[in-house]
Design a protein around this motif. Structure first.
Motif, PDB file in Angstrom:
ATOM      1  N   PRO A   1       8.624  -2.463  -5.553  1.00 35.95           N
ATOM      2  CA  PRO A   1       7.543  -2.104  -6.489  1.00 35.95           C
ATOM      3  C   PRO A   1       6.705  -0.918  -5.998  1.00 35.95           C
ATOM      4  O   PRO A   1       6.253  -0.105  -6.815  1.00 35.95           O
ATOM      5  CB  PRO A   1       6.700  -3.376  -6.559  1.00 35.95           C
ATOM      6  CG  PRO A   1       7.638  -4.468  -6.197  1.00 35.95           C
ATOM      7  CD  PRO A   1       8.539  -3.883  -5.168  1.00 35.95           C
ATOM      8  N   LEU A   2       6.509  -0.813  -4.685  1.00 34.71           N
ATOM      9  CA  LEU A   2       5.724   0.297  -4.141  1.00 34.71           C
ATOM     10  C   LEU A   2       6.480   1.616  -4.282  1.00 34.71           C
ATOM     11  O   LEU A   2       5.903   2.645  -4.649  1.00 34.71           O
ATOM     12  CB  LEU A   2       5.397   0.040  -2.669  1.00 34.71           C
ATOM     13  CG  LEU A   2       4.684  -1.265  -2.337  1.00 34.71           C
ATOM     14  CD1 LEU A   2       4.420  -1.363  -0.842  1.00 34.71           C
ATOM     15  CD2 LEU A   2       3.380  -1.397  -3.109  1.00 34.71           C
ATOM     16  N   VAL A   3       7.775   1.586  -4.007  1.00 31.38           N
ATOM     17  CA  VAL A   3       8.612   2.781  -4.127  1.00 31.38           C
ATOM     18  C   VAL A   3       8.736   3.183  -5.601  1.00 31.38           C
ATOM     19  O   VAL A   3       8.619   4.362  -5.956  1.00 31.38           O
ATOM     20  CB  VAL A   3      10.002   2.527  -3.509  1.00 31.38           C
ATOM     21  CG1 VAL A   3      10.956   3.676  -3.827  1.00 31.38           C
ATOM     22  CG2 VAL A   3       9.883   2.342  -2.001  1.00 31.38           C
ATOM     23  N   GLU A   4       8.966   2.200  -6.453  1.00 29.54           N
ATOM     24  CA  GLU A   4       9.073   2.461  -7.894  1.00 29.54           C
ATOM     25  C   GLU A   4       7.782   3.064  -8.434  1.00 29.54           C
ATOM     26  O   GLU A   4       7.795   4.015  -9.217  1.00 29.54           O
ATOM     27  CB  GLU A   4       9.387   1.155  -8.632  1.00 29.54           C
ATOM     28  CG  GLU A   4       9.553   1.322 -10.131  1.00 29.54           C
ATOM     29  CD  GLU A   4       9.802   0.001 -10.838  1.00 29.54           C
ATOM     30  OE1 GLU A   4       9.832   0.002 -12.081  1.00 29.54           O
ATOM     31  OE2 GLU A   4       9.952  -1.030 -10.149  1.00 29.54           O
ATOM     32  N   ASN A   5       6.658   2.516  -7.986  1.00 29.72           N
ATOM     33  CA  ASN A   5       5.351   3.014  -8.412  1.00 29.72           C
ATOM     34  C   ASN A   5       5.156   4.473  -7.986  1.00 29.72           C
ATOM     35  O   ASN A   5       4.628   5.302  -8.740  1.00 29.72           O
ATOM     36  CB  ASN A   5       4.257   2.138  -7.810  1.00 29.72           C
ATOM     37  CG  ASN A   5       3.047   2.033  -8.691  1.00 29.72           C
ATOM     38  OD1 ASN A   5       3.151   1.789  -9.885  1.00 29.72           O
ATOM     39  ND2 ASN A   5       1.874   2.222  -8.115  1.00 29.72           N
ATOM     40  N   ALA A   6       5.568   4.770  -6.750  1.00 27.98           N
ATOM     41  CA  ALA A   6       5.441   6.137  -6.237  1.00 27.98           C
ATOM     42  C   ALA A   6       6.282   7.116  -7.062  1.00 27.98           C
ATOM     43  O   ALA A   6       5.853   8.240  -7.340  1.00 27.98           O
ATOM     44  CB  ALA A   6       5.862   6.187  -4.773  1.00 27.98           C
TER      45      ALA A   6
ATOM     46  N   GLY B   1       8.836  -4.429 -14.375  1.00 27.82           N
ATOM     47  CA  GLY B   1       8.926  -4.595 -12.939  1.00 27.82           C
ATOM     48  C   GLY B   1       7.767  -5.419 -12.420  1.00 27.82           C
ATOM     49  O   GLY B   1       6.865  -5.801 -13.155  1.00 27.82           O
ATOM     50  N   ILE B   2       7.826  -5.706 -11.149  1.00 31.99           N
ATOM     51  CA  ILE B   2       6.777  -6.501 -10.527  1.00 31.99           C
ATOM     52  C   ILE B   2       5.593  -5.602 -10.234  1.00 31.99           C
ATOM     53  O   ILE B   2       5.719  -4.591  -9.550  1.00 31.99           O
ATOM     54  CB  ILE B   2       7.290  -7.132  -9.220  1.00 31.99           C
ATOM     55  CG1 ILE B   2       8.535  -7.981  -9.508  1.00 31.99           C
ATOM     56  CG2 ILE B   2       6.216  -7.980  -8.562  1.00 31.99           C
ATOM     57  CD1 ILE B   2       9.228  -8.462  -8.262  1.00 31.99           C
ATOM     58  N   ALA B   3       4.413  -5.931 -10.758  1.00 28.83           N
ATOM     59  CA  ALA B   3       3.230  -5.118 -10.531  1.00 28.83           C
ATOM     60  C   ALA B   3       2.854  -5.129  -9.059  1.00 28.83           C
ATOM     61  O   ALA B   3       3.033  -6.124  -8.356  1.00 28.83           O
ATOM     62  CB  ALA B   3       2.071  -5.636 -11.378  1.00 28.83           C
ATOM     63  N   VAL B   4       2.316  -3.998  -8.582  1.00 25.15           N
ATOM     64  CA  VAL B   4       1.889  -3.895  -7.191  1.00 25.15           C
ATOM     65  C   VAL B   4       0.801  -4.923  -6.898  1.00 25.15           C
ATOM     66  O   VAL B   4       0.731  -5.468  -5.794  1.00 25.15           O
ATOM     67  CB  VAL B   4       1.392  -2.465  -6.883  1.00 25.15           C
ATOM     68  CG1 VAL B   4       0.791  -2.386  -5.480  1.00 25.15           C
ATOM     69  CG2 VAL B   4       2.544  -1.477  -7.005  1.00 25.15           C
TER      70      VAL B   4
END
Length: 258
Positions: free
Chosen positions: A138-143, A206-209
């Protein structure tokens, strides 16, 4: 009058206590609800059907001499196997990093050469430590979505992990759009609260941060979790603070994770 004042204070204290307990019960119900939602979603997916289908596609691609599609389906099969599996709540860094490499391979196929990824792990010992499954993606996807996709320059995503005496510091950095001080403060205030949400982000599933942050806090304690640093038009760093969890301390946390 002293008696009346004392009675009034007593009633107010009881009222505040009731409000506190109701809030605590509400949070417990929310956690249970998220567990049910997760298990329901996993039960709707037949893993064997998915893996067998992808293996069939890979086999046909190899017969046709298309090694690119064969490689992609192999990575997709491994990727979904990791996402769907619910055998273990805590996984080794080695598994999580391997999953992120697969995720990057899939995204690289989609975005070609728009960005690169670098992984810097302080020592081989870190690979044997544990963290909650699906912490990094989720962190990589968010970035990628909120940082790298919004700029025209070549993107760079960095994953770095260092270990202090008792803690693991995991950082996901990008050189994307970044955010202003107001956005940054709002996001960090949200991270300070242990909030579980079922919301999707800007039409991206996706899964929220915030859910990842809540899982970390509920598993390891309030002193751990996610913190953002960012500068507009420069990029964003997401810092994840966790305790060192090895084979000996893993059991202590397993039952607490959702």
């Amino acid at each position: 009058m002293r008696f009346l004042i004392a009675e009034s204070k007593k009633k107010n204290a009881e009222k505040e206590k009731n409000v506190y307990w109701k809030e605590e019960e509400r949070e417990k119900l929310e956690v249970m609800k998220k567990r049910v939602e997760l298990y329901t979603l996993q039960s709707q997916i037949n893993p064997h059907f998915l893996y067998n289908t992808l293996d069939s596609i890979r086999g046909r691609a190899l017969l046709d001499g298309n090694r690119e599609i064969a490689s992609m389906t192999e990575v997709l099969s491994r990727f979904f196997r990791y996402c769907i599996s619910c055998d273990e709540s805590l996984v080794k860094f080695r598994e999580e990093i391997s999953h992120i490499r697969d995720y990057y391979y899939i995204q690289k196929y989609r975005f070609e050469d728009r960005f690169d990824m670098e992984i810097d792990i302080e020592s081989d010992e870190v690979y044997e430590y544990y963290l909650p499954r699906m912490t990094l993606q989720p962190l990589v996807e968010n970035a990628m979505i909120h940082g790298l996709e919004k700029v025209n320059r070549k993107g760079l995503l960095k994953i770095r992990c260092i270990v202090t005496e008792k803690k693991v510091v995991l950082t996901v950095s990008d050189n994307g759009a970044g955010m202003d001080i107001e956005q940054l403060d709002k996001l960090n205030r949200q991270m300070d609260r242990m909030v579980l949400t079922g919301k999707k982000r800007n039409n991206h599933s996706g899964i929220a941060v915030s859910n990842v942050n809540a899982r970390i806090k509920m598993t390891f304690g309030e002193e751990y979790g996610i913190r953002y640093r960012s500068m507009e038009n420069v990029g964003t760093d997401v810092e994840v603070l966790m305790p060192i969890v090895d084979d000996f301390t893993r059991v202590r946390y397993e039952e607490q994770i959702i």
